[in-house]
Write an enzyme that holds these catalytic residues in place. Structure first.
Site, PDB file in Angstrom:
ATOM      1  N   TRP A 178      -4.096  -8.055   7.981  1.00  0.00           N
ATOM      2  CA  TRP A 178      -4.413  -8.536   9.158  1.00  0.00           C
ATOM      3  C   TRP A 178      -4.256 -10.152   9.042  1.00  0.00           C
ATOM      4  O   TRP A 178      -4.121 -10.876  10.051  1.00  0.00           O
ATOM      5  CB  TRP A 178      -5.602  -8.171   9.674  1.00  0.00           C
ATOM      6  CG  TRP A 178      -6.881  -8.446   8.576  1.00  0.00           C
ATOM      7  CD1 TRP A 178      -7.014  -7.245   7.844  1.00  0.00           C
ATOM      8  CD2 TRP A 178      -7.505  -9.554   8.207  1.00  0.00           C
ATOM      9  NE1 TRP A 178      -8.119  -7.871   6.813  1.00  0.00           N
ATOM     10  CE2 TRP A 178      -8.459  -9.181   7.224  1.00  0.00           C
ATOM     11  CE3 TRP A 178      -7.443 -10.839   8.671  1.00  0.00           C
ATOM     12  CZ2 TRP A 178      -9.285  -9.939   6.481  1.00  0.00           C
ATOM     13  CZ3 TRP A 178      -8.347 -11.833   7.821  1.00  0.00           C
ATOM     14  CH2 TRP A 178      -9.114 -11.429   7.146  1.00  0.00           C
ATOM     15  N   GLU A 198       1.127  -6.920  -3.638  1.00  0.00           N
ATOM     16  CA  GLU A 198       0.654  -8.030  -3.831  1.00  0.00           C
ATOM     17  C   GLU A 198      -0.799  -8.042  -3.275  1.00  0.00           C
ATOM     18  O   GLU A 198      -1.181  -7.881  -2.287  1.00  0.00           O
ATOM     19  CB  GLU A 198       1.245  -9.327  -2.926  1.00  0.00           C
ATOM     20  CG  GLU A 198       0.828 -10.617  -3.288  1.00  0.00           C
ATOM     21  CD  GLU A 198       1.291 -11.730  -2.283  1.00  0.00           C
ATOM     22  OE1 GLU A 198       0.306 -11.690  -1.237  1.00  0.00           O
ATOM     23  OE2 GLU A 198       2.144 -12.350  -2.527  1.00  0.00           O
ATOM     24  N   CYS A 224      -4.331 -15.054   0.524  1.00  0.00           N
ATOM     25  CA  CYS A 224      -4.463 -14.508  -0.988  1.00  0.00           C
ATOM     26  C   CYS A 224      -4.002 -15.718  -1.737  1.00  0.00           C
ATOM     27  O   CYS A 224      -4.424 -15.936  -2.758  1.00  0.00           O
ATOM     28  CB  CYS A 224      -3.519 -13.462  -1.094  1.00  0.00           C
ATOM     29  SG  CYS A 224      -4.059 -11.933  -0.401  1.00  0.00           S
ATOM     30  N   GLU A 239     -13.703 -12.913  -5.296  1.00  0.00           N
ATOM     31  CA  GLU A 239     -12.657 -13.561  -4.364  1.00  0.00           C
ATOM     32  C   GLU A 239     -13.687 -13.767  -3.074  1.00  0.00           C
ATOM     33  O   GLU A 239     -14.097 -12.794  -2.557  1.00  0.00           O
ATOM     34  CB  GLU A 239     -11.404 -12.880  -4.068  1.00  0.00           C
ATOM     35  CG  GLU A 239     -10.471 -13.265  -2.925  1.00  0.00           C
ATOM     36  CD  GLU A 239      -9.285 -12.590  -2.900  1.00  0.00           C
ATOM     37  OE1 GLU A 239      -8.164 -13.140  -2.358  1.00  0.00           O
ATOM     38  OE2 GLU A 239      -9.554 -11.156  -3.020  1.00  0.00           O
TER      39      GLU A 239
END
Length: 523
Positions: free
Chosen positions: A163, A260, A294, A392
Protein backbone atom coordinates in the site's frame (compact mmCIF):
# COMPACT_ATOMS: atom_id res chain seq x y z
CA UNK A 1 5.86 22.39 12.54
CA UNK A 2 4.52 25.22 10.43
CA UNK A 3 0.79 25.77 9.91
CA UNK A 4 -0.61 22.70 8.23
CA UNK A 5 -3.07 22.44 5.39
CA UNK A 6 -6.60 21.15 5.56
CA UNK A 7 -7.20 17.49 4.69
CA UNK A 8 -7.41 16.36 1.09
CA UNK A 9 -10.61 16.04 -0.88
CA UNK A 10 -11.04 13.08 -3.22
CA UNK A 11 -10.43 15.15 -6.35
CA UNK A 12 -10.61 12.94 -9.42
CA UNK A 13 -11.78 9.96 -7.38
CA UNK A 14 -15.49 10.55 -7.93
CA UNK A 15 -18.15 7.83 -7.42
CA UNK A 16 -18.44 7.20 -11.16
CA UNK A 17 -14.67 6.79 -11.47
CA UNK A 18 -14.67 4.35 -8.53
CA UNK A 19 -17.45 2.32 -10.17
CA UNK A 20 -15.65 2.25 -13.53
CA UNK A 21 -12.36 1.11 -11.97
CA UNK A 22 -13.95 -1.57 -9.79
CA UNK A 23 -15.49 -3.10 -12.90
CA UNK A 24 -11.94 -4.17 -13.84
CA UNK A 25 -11.43 -6.21 -10.67
CA UNK A 26 -11.70 -9.99 -10.86
CA UNK A 27 -13.66 -10.04 -7.63
CA UNK A 28 -17.11 -10.34 -6.16
CA UNK A 29 -17.25 -13.90 -4.89
CA UNK A 30 -16.35 -12.94 -1.32
CA UNK A 31 -17.83 -10.32 1.05
CA UNK A 32 -16.86 -6.73 0.26
CA UNK A 33 -14.76 -4.53 2.53
CA UNK A 34 -14.89 -0.78 3.00
CA UNK A 35 -11.73 1.27 2.63
CA UNK A 36 -11.36 4.75 4.11
CA UNK A 37 -9.28 7.80 3.30
CA UNK A 38 -6.50 8.08 5.92
CA UNK A 39 -6.67 11.88 6.04
CA UNK A 40 -10.43 12.33 6.47
CA UNK A 41 -11.64 8.94 7.64
CA UNK A 42 -14.33 9.04 4.96
CA UNK A 43 -15.25 5.89 3.04
CA UNK A 44 -13.61 5.67 -0.39
CA UNK A 45 -15.21 2.52 -1.76
CA UNK A 46 -16.85 -0.80 -1.05
CA UNK A 47 -14.28 -3.18 -2.48
CA UNK A 48 -15.45 -6.54 -3.83
CA UNK A 49 -13.18 -9.35 -2.69
CA UNK A 50 -11.92 -12.28 -4.74
CA UNK A 51 -12.88 -15.84 -3.96
CA UNK A 52 -10.84 -18.87 -4.98
CA UNK A 53 -13.15 -19.19 -7.99
CA UNK A 54 -12.52 -15.56 -8.93
CA UNK A 55 -8.77 -16.12 -8.76
CA UNK A 56 -8.97 -19.30 -10.81
CA UNK A 57 -10.99 -17.46 -13.47
CA UNK A 58 -8.51 -14.55 -13.48
CA UNK A 59 -5.58 -16.90 -14.08
CA UNK A 60 -7.49 -18.72 -16.83
CA UNK A 61 -8.19 -15.43 -18.61
CA UNK A 62 -4.60 -14.34 -18.15
CA UNK A 63 -3.24 -17.61 -19.56
CA UNK A 64 -5.47 -17.41 -22.61
CA UNK A 65 -4.39 -13.83 -23.27
CA UNK A 66 -0.72 -14.65 -22.66
CA UNK A 67 -0.61 -17.35 -25.30
CA UNK A 68 -1.53 -14.77 -27.93
CA UNK A 69 0.58 -11.97 -26.45
CA UNK A 70 3.74 -14.09 -26.54
CA UNK A 71 3.36 -14.27 -30.33
CA UNK A 72 3.37 -10.47 -30.67
CA UNK A 73 6.79 -9.12 -31.75
CA UNK A 74 8.73 -7.55 -28.91
CA UNK A 75 8.85 -4.15 -30.59
CA UNK A 76 5.06 -4.05 -30.74
CA UNK A 77 4.84 -4.99 -27.07
CA UNK A 78 7.35 -2.23 -26.30
CA UNK A 79 5.23 0.28 -28.19
CA UNK A 80 2.43 -0.31 -25.65
CA UNK A 81 4.80 0.73 -22.87
CA UNK A 82 5.73 3.90 -24.73
CA UNK A 83 2.08 4.86 -25.14
CA UNK A 84 1.44 3.98 -21.50
CA UNK A 85 4.31 6.30 -20.51
CA UNK A 86 2.68 9.18 -22.38
CA UNK A 87 -0.79 8.55 -20.95
CA UNK A 88 0.44 8.43 -17.34
CA UNK A 89 2.27 11.72 -17.72
CA UNK A 90 -0.61 13.38 -19.56
CA UNK A 91 -3.21 12.28 -17.00
CA UNK A 92 -1.06 12.43 -13.89
CA UNK A 93 -3.46 14.77 -12.12
CA UNK A 94 -6.02 11.99 -11.80
CA UNK A 95 -3.64 9.36 -10.47
CA UNK A 96 -2.02 11.83 -8.07
CA UNK A 97 -5.47 12.50 -6.60
CA UNK A 98 -6.15 8.78 -6.29
CA UNK A 99 -2.79 7.97 -4.70
CA UNK A 100 -3.15 10.82 -2.20
CA UNK A 101 -6.71 9.86 -1.31
CA UNK A 102 -5.82 6.21 -0.73
CA UNK A 103 -2.51 6.72 1.11
CA UNK A 104 -2.68 10.17 2.71
CA UNK A 105 0.76 11.10 1.39
CA UNK A 106 1.69 14.57 0.19
CA UNK A 107 1.51 15.36 -3.51
CA UNK A 108 5.26 15.77 -3.88
CA UNK A 109 5.75 12.21 -2.65
CA UNK A 110 2.88 10.93 -4.82
CA UNK A 111 4.64 12.44 -7.84
CA UNK A 112 7.70 10.30 -7.05
CA UNK A 113 5.54 7.36 -8.09
CA UNK A 114 4.53 8.93 -11.39
CA UNK A 115 8.20 9.56 -12.08
CA UNK A 116 9.09 5.98 -11.25
CA UNK A 117 6.50 4.58 -13.65
CA UNK A 118 7.54 6.96 -16.42
CA UNK A 119 11.22 6.07 -16.07
CA UNK A 120 10.60 2.32 -16.00
CA UNK A 121 8.12 2.25 -18.87
CA UNK A 122 10.52 4.25 -21.03
CA UNK A 123 13.51 2.12 -20.04
CA UNK A 124 11.93 -1.27 -20.68
CA UNK A 125 10.34 -0.10 -23.93
CA UNK A 126 13.81 0.88 -25.12
CA UNK A 127 15.77 -2.12 -23.85
CA UNK A 128 13.39 -5.08 -24.15
CA UNK A 129 14.05 -5.75 -27.86
CA UNK A 130 17.77 -6.10 -27.19
CA UNK A 131 17.44 -8.01 -23.91
CA UNK A 132 15.02 -10.50 -25.45
CA UNK A 133 16.80 -10.87 -28.78
CA UNK A 134 17.96 -14.31 -29.88
CA UNK A 135 21.68 -14.90 -29.26
CA UNK A 136 24.09 -17.11 -31.19
CA UNK A 137 26.90 -18.09 -28.82
CA UNK A 138 29.88 -20.16 -29.89
CA UNK A 139 29.19 -23.87 -30.03
CA UNK A 140 31.38 -26.59 -28.57
CA UNK A 141 32.84 -27.21 -32.06
CA UNK A 142 32.96 -23.90 -33.96
CA UNK A 143 31.13 -23.99 -37.32
CA UNK A 144 30.05 -27.58 -36.72
CA UNK A 145 27.89 -26.77 -33.67
CA UNK A 146 25.27 -24.07 -34.25
CA UNK A 147 23.76 -22.70 -31.02
CA UNK A 148 20.81 -20.40 -30.47
CA UNK A 149 19.67 -19.01 -27.12
CA UNK A 150 16.08 -17.84 -26.85
CA UNK A 151 14.18 -16.13 -24.03
CA UNK A 152 10.78 -17.63 -23.29
CA UNK A 153 8.24 -15.89 -21.03
CA UNK A 154 7.46 -17.62 -17.75
CA UNK A 155 3.71 -17.51 -18.36
CA UNK A 156 1.59 -15.79 -15.71
CA UNK A 157 3.38 -13.68 -13.11
CA UNK A 158 1.81 -12.89 -9.73
CA UNK A 159 2.67 -9.35 -8.60
CA UNK A 160 1.78 -8.89 -4.93
CA UNK A 161 2.23 -5.21 -4.12
CA UNK A 162 1.90 -3.15 -0.92
CA UNK A 163 0.00 0.00 0.00
CA UNK A 164 2.85 2.44 0.62
CA UNK A 165 3.86 3.04 -3.03
CA UNK A 166 0.77 1.71 -4.77
CA UNK A 167 1.46 3.02 -8.27
CA UNK A 168 5.21 2.43 -8.44
CA UNK A 169 5.19 -1.04 -6.93
CA UNK A 170 2.07 -2.36 -8.66
CA UNK A 171 3.14 -1.08 -12.08
CA UNK A 172 6.93 -0.95 -12.36
CA UNK A 173 7.22 -4.69 -11.63
CA UNK A 174 4.36 -5.54 -14.00
CA UNK A 175 5.74 -3.61 -16.98
CA UNK A 176 8.88 -5.72 -17.58
CA UNK A 177 6.88 -8.90 -17.05
CA UNK A 178 4.39 -7.78 -19.69
CA UNK A 179 6.92 -6.63 -22.28
CA UNK A 180 8.74 -9.95 -21.80
CA UNK A 181 5.61 -11.71 -23.07
CA UNK A 182 3.97 -12.71 -19.80
CA UNK A 183 0.54 -12.07 -18.38
CA UNK A 184 0.21 -10.54 -14.91
CA UNK A 185 -2.23 -11.18 -12.10
CA UNK A 186 -1.77 -8.42 -9.57
CA UNK A 187 -2.91 -8.29 -5.98
CA UNK A 188 -2.67 -4.73 -4.65
CA UNK A 189 -3.43 -4.01 -1.02
CA UNK A 190 -7.12 -3.35 -0.49
CA UNK A 191 -6.32 0.13 0.76
CA UNK A 192 -4.79 1.15 -2.57
CA UNK A 193 -6.60 -1.10 -5.03
CA UNK A 194 -8.03 1.77 -7.07
CA UNK A 195 -4.54 2.96 -7.97
CA UNK A 196 -3.68 -0.42 -9.49
CA UNK A 197 -7.01 -0.61 -11.31
CA UNK A 198 -6.41 2.86 -12.77
CA UNK A 199 -3.05 1.66 -14.08
CA UNK A 200 -4.62 -1.36 -15.78
CA UNK A 201 -7.21 0.93 -17.34
CA UNK A 202 -4.43 3.16 -18.69
CA UNK A 203 -2.53 0.15 -20.03
CA UNK A 204 -5.57 -1.10 -21.93
CA UNK A 205 -6.05 2.37 -23.37
CA UNK A 206 -2.39 2.21 -24.44
CA UNK A 207 -3.07 -0.98 -26.39
CA UNK A 208 -2.52 -3.80 -23.89
CA UNK A 209 -4.92 -6.66 -24.75
CA UNK A 210 -7.87 -7.10 -22.42
CA UNK A 211 -7.36 -9.91 -19.93
CA UNK A 212 -3.57 -9.81 -20.02
CA UNK A 213 -3.28 -7.81 -16.78
CA UNK A 214 -5.78 -9.01 -14.19
CA UNK A 215 -6.38 -7.59 -10.70
CA UNK A 216 -7.66 -9.71 -7.82
CA UNK A 217 -8.59 -8.24 -4.46
CA UNK A 218 -8.25 -9.52 -0.92
CA UNK A 219 -5.95 -9.75 2.05
CA UNK A 220 -2.65 -11.41 1.27
CA UNK A 221 -3.12 -13.88 4.11
CA UNK A 222 -6.40 -14.98 2.51
CA UNK A 223 -5.66 -15.08 -1.22
CA UNK A 224 -1.86 -15.01 -1.45
CA UNK A 225 -1.59 -18.79 -1.31
CA UNK A 226 -4.24 -19.15 -4.00
CA UNK A 227 -2.18 -16.92 -6.29
CA UNK A 228 1.12 -18.70 -5.64
CA UNK A 229 -0.53 -22.07 -6.31
CA UNK A 230 -1.37 -20.88 -9.83
CA UNK A 231 1.51 -18.56 -10.75
CA UNK A 232 4.60 -19.33 -12.80
CA UNK A 233 6.63 -16.65 -10.97
CA UNK A 234 5.99 -14.46 -7.93
CA UNK A 235 7.06 -10.87 -7.38
CA UNK A 236 6.44 -9.61 -3.84
CA UNK A 237 7.19 -6.37 -2.02
CA UNK A 238 6.44 -6.14 1.69
CA UNK A 239 7.55 -7.31 5.10
CA UNK A 240 10.42 -9.69 5.75
CA UNK A 241 8.13 -12.02 7.71
CA UNK A 242 5.68 -12.41 4.83
CA UNK A 243 8.56 -12.65 2.37
CA UNK A 244 9.84 -15.73 4.16
CA UNK A 245 6.40 -17.35 3.87
CA UNK A 246 6.12 -16.57 0.16
CA UNK A 247 9.65 -17.85 -0.44
CA UNK A 248 8.75 -21.16 1.20
CA UNK A 249 5.52 -21.46 -0.78
CA UNK A 250 7.27 -20.71 -4.08
CA UNK A 251 10.03 -23.15 -3.21
CA UNK A 252 7.51 -25.93 -2.64
CA UNK A 253 6.34 -25.44 -6.24
CA UNK A 254 9.87 -24.92 -7.57
CA UNK A 255 8.93 -21.59 -9.13
CA UNK A 256 11.03 -18.47 -8.94
CA UNK A 257 10.30 -15.45 -6.78
CA UNK A 258 11.66 -11.95 -6.26
CA UNK A 259 11.27 -10.47 -2.78
CA UNK A 260 11.94 -6.87 -1.78
CA UNK A 261 11.45 -6.67 1.95
CA UNK A 262 12.10 -4.34 4.88
CA UNK A 263 14.97 -2.03 5.69
CA UNK A 264 16.60 -0.21 8.60
CA UNK A 265 18.63 2.02 6.33
CA UNK A 266 21.69 4.04 7.46
CA UNK A 267 22.89 7.45 6.30
CA UNK A 268 26.57 8.19 7.00
CA UNK A 269 27.92 11.74 7.22
CA UNK A 270 31.69 11.30 6.95
CA UNK A 271 34.33 13.58 8.40
CA UNK A 272 34.87 15.39 5.09
CA UNK A 273 31.16 15.80 4.26
CA UNK A 274 29.28 19.03 3.70
CA UNK A 275 26.99 18.89 6.75
CA UNK A 276 24.55 21.49 5.41
CA UNK A 277 23.98 19.65 2.13
CA UNK A 278 23.72 16.34 3.97
CA UNK A 279 21.14 17.74 6.38
CA UNK A 280 18.99 19.13 3.60
CA UNK A 281 18.84 15.84 1.71
CA UNK A 282 18.46 13.78 4.89
CA UNK A 283 15.06 15.40 5.45
CA UNK A 284 13.63 13.97 2.25
CA UNK A 285 15.56 10.73 2.64
CA UNK A 286 14.03 10.18 6.08
CA UNK A 287 10.50 11.49 5.70
CA UNK A 288 9.37 10.71 2.15
CA UNK A 289 5.81 9.35 2.35
CA UNK A 290 5.93 9.97 6.11
CA UNK A 291 8.77 7.46 6.38
CA UNK A 292 6.61 4.67 4.96
CA UNK A 293 9.23 3.69 2.41
CA UNK A 294 11.47 0.64 2.53
CA UNK A 295 14.34 2.73 1.10
CA UNK A 296 14.08 5.63 3.58
CA UNK A 297 16.64 6.41 6.26
CA UNK A 298 16.00 5.46 9.89
CA UNK A 299 19.56 5.74 11.24
CA UNK A 300 22.01 8.62 10.75
CA UNK A 301 25.67 8.33 11.81
CA UNK A 302 27.55 11.65 11.88
CA UNK A 303 31.27 12.18 12.43
CA UNK A 304 31.86 14.21 15.58
CA UNK A 305 33.75 16.93 13.66
CA UNK A 306 30.63 17.87 11.67
CA UNK A 307 27.95 16.68 14.09
CA UNK A 308 26.98 20.01 15.63
CA UNK A 309 26.56 21.74 12.28
CA UNK A 310 24.63 18.81 10.85
CA UNK A 311 22.26 18.36 13.75
CA UNK A 312 21.52 22.07 13.93
CA UNK A 313 20.68 22.31 10.23
CA UNK A 314 18.76 19.03 10.23
CA UNK A 315 16.55 19.76 13.22
CA UNK A 316 15.75 23.25 11.95
CA UNK A 317 14.75 21.88 8.56
CA UNK A 318 12.58 19.18 10.13
CA UNK A 319 10.81 21.70 12.35
CA UNK A 320 10.10 23.85 9.29
CA UNK A 321 8.29 21.05 7.45
CA UNK A 322 4.66 21.73 6.60
CA UNK A 323 2.23 18.88 7.27
CA UNK A 324 -0.95 18.12 5.36
CA UNK A 325 -2.25 16.34 2.29
CA UNK A 326 -4.13 18.81 0.08
CA UNK A 327 -4.30 17.97 -3.60
CA UNK A 328 -1.49 20.37 -4.47
CA UNK A 329 2.22 20.86 -3.85
CA UNK A 330 1.98 23.10 -0.79
CA UNK A 331 3.00 20.62 1.92
CA UNK A 332 6.13 18.62 2.72
CA UNK A 333 4.74 15.52 4.39
CA UNK A 334 1.39 13.82 4.61
CA UNK A 335 -0.26 11.34 6.90
CA UNK A 336 0.47 7.80 7.94
CA UNK A 337 -1.88 5.41 6.18
CA UNK A 338 -3.16 3.13 8.95
CA UNK A 339 -3.81 3.19 12.67
CA UNK A 340 -1.40 0.26 13.02
CA UNK A 341 1.41 2.40 11.57
CA UNK A 342 0.58 5.18 13.99
CA UNK A 343 0.56 2.67 16.86
CA UNK A 344 4.03 1.41 15.88
CA UNK A 345 5.45 4.92 15.59
CA UNK A 346 4.06 5.99 18.95
CA UNK A 347 5.25 2.78 20.61
CA UNK A 348 8.80 3.16 19.27
CA UNK A 349 9.07 6.82 20.28
CA UNK A 350 7.46 6.33 23.69
CA UNK A 351 9.70 3.35 24.45
CA UNK A 352 12.80 5.31 23.43
CA UNK A 353 11.87 8.34 25.53
CA UNK A 354 11.05 6.17 28.55
CA UNK A 355 14.53 4.63 28.31
CA UNK A 356 16.40 7.91 28.00
CA UNK A 357 16.25 9.07 24.37
CA UNK A 358 15.98 12.78 23.59
CA UNK A 359 13.40 14.17 21.16
CA UNK A 360 14.92 17.06 19.20
CA UNK A 361 11.94 17.51 16.88
CA UNK A 362 8.46 16.06 16.57
CA UNK A 363 7.37 13.18 18.74
CA UNK A 364 3.77 14.40 18.63
CA UNK A 365 0.60 12.84 17.25
CA UNK A 366 -1.48 15.45 15.37
CA UNK A 367 -5.13 14.34 15.36
CA UNK A 368 -6.10 17.96 14.66
CA UNK A 369 -4.86 17.41 11.10
CA UNK A 370 -6.25 13.91 10.61
CA UNK A 371 -6.41 10.68 12.58
CA UNK A 372 -2.96 9.35 11.58
CA UNK A 373 -0.76 12.44 11.29
CA UNK A 374 2.45 12.27 13.30
CA UNK A 375 5.13 14.95 13.27
CA UNK A 376 8.49 14.09 11.69
CA UNK A 377 10.62 13.06 14.63
CA UNK A 378 14.35 13.26 15.36
CA UNK A 379 15.78 11.23 18.26
CA UNK A 380 19.21 11.24 19.84
CA UNK A 381 20.71 9.30 22.77
CA UNK A 382 19.19 6.11 21.36
CA UNK A 383 20.68 2.97 22.85
CA UNK A 384 20.59 -0.74 22.04
CA UNK A 385 17.88 -1.64 24.55
CA UNK A 386 15.37 0.61 22.79
CA UNK A 387 13.03 -0.93 20.22
CA UNK A 388 13.73 1.80 17.68
CA UNK A 389 17.44 0.96 17.71
CA UNK A 390 17.08 -2.22 15.61
CA UNK A 391 13.48 -2.68 14.53
CA UNK A 392 12.11 -1.06 11.40
CA UNK A 393 9.70 1.71 12.36
CA UNK A 394 8.31 2.45 8.90
CA UNK A 395 7.23 5.89 9.91
CA UNK A 396 8.53 9.47 10.30
CA UNK A 397 11.17 8.68 12.93
CA UNK A 398 14.95 8.87 12.54
CA UNK A 399 17.68 8.37 15.15
CA UNK A 400 20.92 10.37 14.94
CA UNK A 401 24.20 9.07 16.39
CA UNK A 402 27.55 10.81 16.87
CA UNK A 403 30.57 8.67 15.92
CA UNK A 404 34.27 9.17 16.65
CA UNK A 405 35.53 8.12 13.22
CA UNK A 406 34.29 7.04 9.81
CA UNK A 407 35.19 3.38 10.38
CA UNK A 408 32.87 3.36 13.37
CA UNK A 409 30.09 4.73 11.17
CA UNK A 410 30.53 1.83 8.73
CA UNK A 411 30.65 -0.76 11.51
CA UNK A 412 27.46 0.57 13.08
CA UNK A 413 25.74 0.87 9.73
CA UNK A 414 26.43 -2.83 9.12
CA UNK A 415 25.22 -3.87 12.57
CA UNK A 416 21.83 -5.01 11.30
CA UNK A 417 20.29 -8.06 9.61
CA UNK A 418 18.79 -5.73 6.99
CA UNK A 419 20.58 -4.62 3.85
CA UNK A 420 18.36 -2.71 1.46
CA UNK A 421 19.63 0.85 0.98
CA UNK A 422 22.21 3.25 2.44
CA UNK A 423 23.55 6.75 1.94
CA UNK A 424 27.12 8.07 2.30
CA UNK A 425 28.10 11.73 2.36
CA UNK A 426 31.58 12.96 1.46
CA UNK A 427 33.03 15.91 -0.47
CA UNK A 428 35.10 13.36 -2.41
CA UNK A 429 33.18 11.10 -4.80
CA UNK A 430 36.05 8.60 -4.74
CA UNK A 431 36.07 8.46 -0.96
CA UNK A 432 32.29 8.19 -0.92
CA UNK A 433 32.44 5.21 -3.26
CA UNK A 434 35.15 3.61 -1.16
CA UNK A 435 33.02 3.72 1.97
CA UNK A 436 29.86 2.81 0.06
CA UNK A 437 31.51 -0.42 -1.10
CA UNK A 438 32.03 -1.41 2.54
CA UNK A 439 28.34 -1.23 3.44
CA UNK A 440 26.19 -4.36 3.30
CA UNK A 441 23.30 -3.09 1.21
CA UNK A 442 21.89 -3.74 -2.22
CA UNK A 443 22.04 -0.03 -3.07
CA UNK A 444 24.23 2.75 -1.68
CA UNK A 445 23.78 6.39 -2.69
CA UNK A 446 26.68 8.81 -2.43
CA UNK A 447 25.57 12.37 -1.65
CA UNK A 448 21.91 11.39 -2.12
CA UNK A 449 19.34 9.54 -0.09
CA UNK A 450 17.65 6.95 -2.26
CA UNK A 451 16.46 8.46 -5.52
CA UNK A 452 19.85 8.37 -7.30
CA UNK A 453 20.04 4.57 -7.16
CA UNK A 454 16.31 3.86 -7.24
CA UNK A 455 15.65 6.20 -10.16
CA UNK A 456 18.51 4.83 -12.28
CA UNK A 457 16.36 2.29 -14.11
CA UNK A 458 19.32 0.68 -15.88
CA UNK A 459 20.78 -0.38 -12.51
CA UNK A 460 19.37 -3.27 -10.43
CA UNK A 461 17.68 -2.58 -7.11
CA UNK A 462 17.10 -5.00 -4.26
CA UNK A 463 18.24 -6.15 -0.85
CA UNK A 464 20.58 -8.51 0.94
CA UNK A 465 20.08 -10.22 4.27
CA UNK A 466 16.48 -10.10 5.48
CA UNK A 467 15.82 -7.25 3.05
CA UNK A 468 15.13 -9.81 0.37
CA UNK A 469 16.37 -11.58 -2.71
CA UNK A 470 16.10 -10.92 -6.41
CA UNK A 471 16.24 -7.58 -8.19
CA UNK A 472 13.95 -5.12 -9.89
CA UNK A 473 15.11 -2.53 -12.43
CA UNK A 474 17.93 -2.99 -14.93
CA UNK A 475 18.29 -6.02 -17.20
CA UNK A 476 17.80 -8.25 -14.13
CA UNK A 477 14.36 -6.74 -13.60
CA UNK A 478 13.20 -8.11 -16.95
CA UNK A 479 15.25 -11.27 -17.37
CA UNK A 480 13.87 -12.72 -14.12
CA UNK A 481 10.57 -13.07 -15.97
CA UNK A 482 11.91 -15.33 -18.73
CA UNK A 483 13.34 -18.82 -19.02
CA UNK A 484 16.41 -19.30 -21.18
CA UNK A 485 16.22 -22.02 -23.82
CA UNK A 486 19.30 -23.28 -25.66
CA UNK A 487 18.87 -24.97 -29.03
CA UNK A 488 22.03 -26.63 -30.42
CA UNK A 489 22.24 -28.10 -33.91
CA UNK A 490 25.17 -30.39 -34.71
CA UNK A 491 26.31 -30.35 -38.35
CA UNK A 492 28.24 -32.80 -40.51
CA UNK A 493 30.25 -34.59 -37.84
CA UNK A 494 29.02 -36.04 -34.54
CA UNK A 495 30.60 -35.15 -31.22
CA UNK A 496 31.89 -38.67 -30.89
CA UNK A 497 34.72 -40.83 -32.27
CA UNK A 498 34.84 -41.01 -36.07
CA UNK A 499 34.36 -44.42 -37.66
CA UNK A 500 37.35 -46.59 -36.86
CA UNK A 501 38.62 -44.23 -34.13
CA UNK A 502 39.06 -45.73 -30.68
CA UNK A 503 37.71 -44.03 -27.58
CA UNK A 504 41.31 -43.56 -26.38
CA UNK A 505 42.27 -41.79 -29.62
CA UNK A 506 39.12 -39.67 -29.35
CA UNK A 507 40.09 -38.60 -25.85
CA UNK A 508 43.63 -37.66 -27.00
CA UNK A 509 42.27 -35.71 -29.98
CA UNK A 510 39.86 -33.76 -27.81
CA UNK A 511 42.56 -33.10 -25.23
CA UNK A 512 44.71 -31.53 -27.95
CA UNK A 513 41.71 -29.53 -29.14
CA UNK A 514 41.04 -28.17 -25.64
CA UNK A 515 44.68 -27.08 -25.30
CA UNK A 516 44.68 -25.38 -28.70
CA UNK A 517 41.48 -23.50 -27.90
CA UNK A 518 42.98 -22.26 -24.63
CA UNK A 519 46.16 -21.15 -26.39
CA UNK A 520 44.03 -19.25 -28.91
CA UNK A 521 42.12 -17.68 -25.97
CA UNK A 522 38.84 -18.99 -27.28
CA UNK A 523 35.82 -19.32 -25.05
Amino acid sequence: MTTAQRPAATGALTPDVVERLLARAAAGGAPAVTVHAPVTGEAIAELPQSSAADIEAAFERARAAQRQWAKVPVRERAAVLRRFHDLVLAEQGAILDIVQTETGKSRVHAFDEVGDVAVNSRYYAATAPKLLARRNPRGVLPVLTDVQVRQRPKGVVAVISPWNYPLALAVSDALPALVAGNAVVGRPDNQTALTALWAVDMAVRAGLPEGLWQIVLGRGSVIGGEMIDRADYVDYTGSSATGRTIGRQAGERLIGCSLELGGKNPLLVLSDADPVAAAKTAVRASFASAGQLCESMERIYVHESVYDRFIGEFVTAVKDMKLGAPLDYTTDMGSLTFSRQLDTVRAHVDDAVAKGATVLAGGVHRPDLGPYFYEPTVLTDVTAEMTVYREETFGPVVSVYKVADDDEAVARANDTPYGLNASVWSRSAARGREFAARINAGSVNVNEGFIAAWGSADAPSGGVGISGTGRRHGPEGLLKYVDTQTIAVQRMLPIAPLPGMSEAMWAKTMTLYFRVMKALRQK
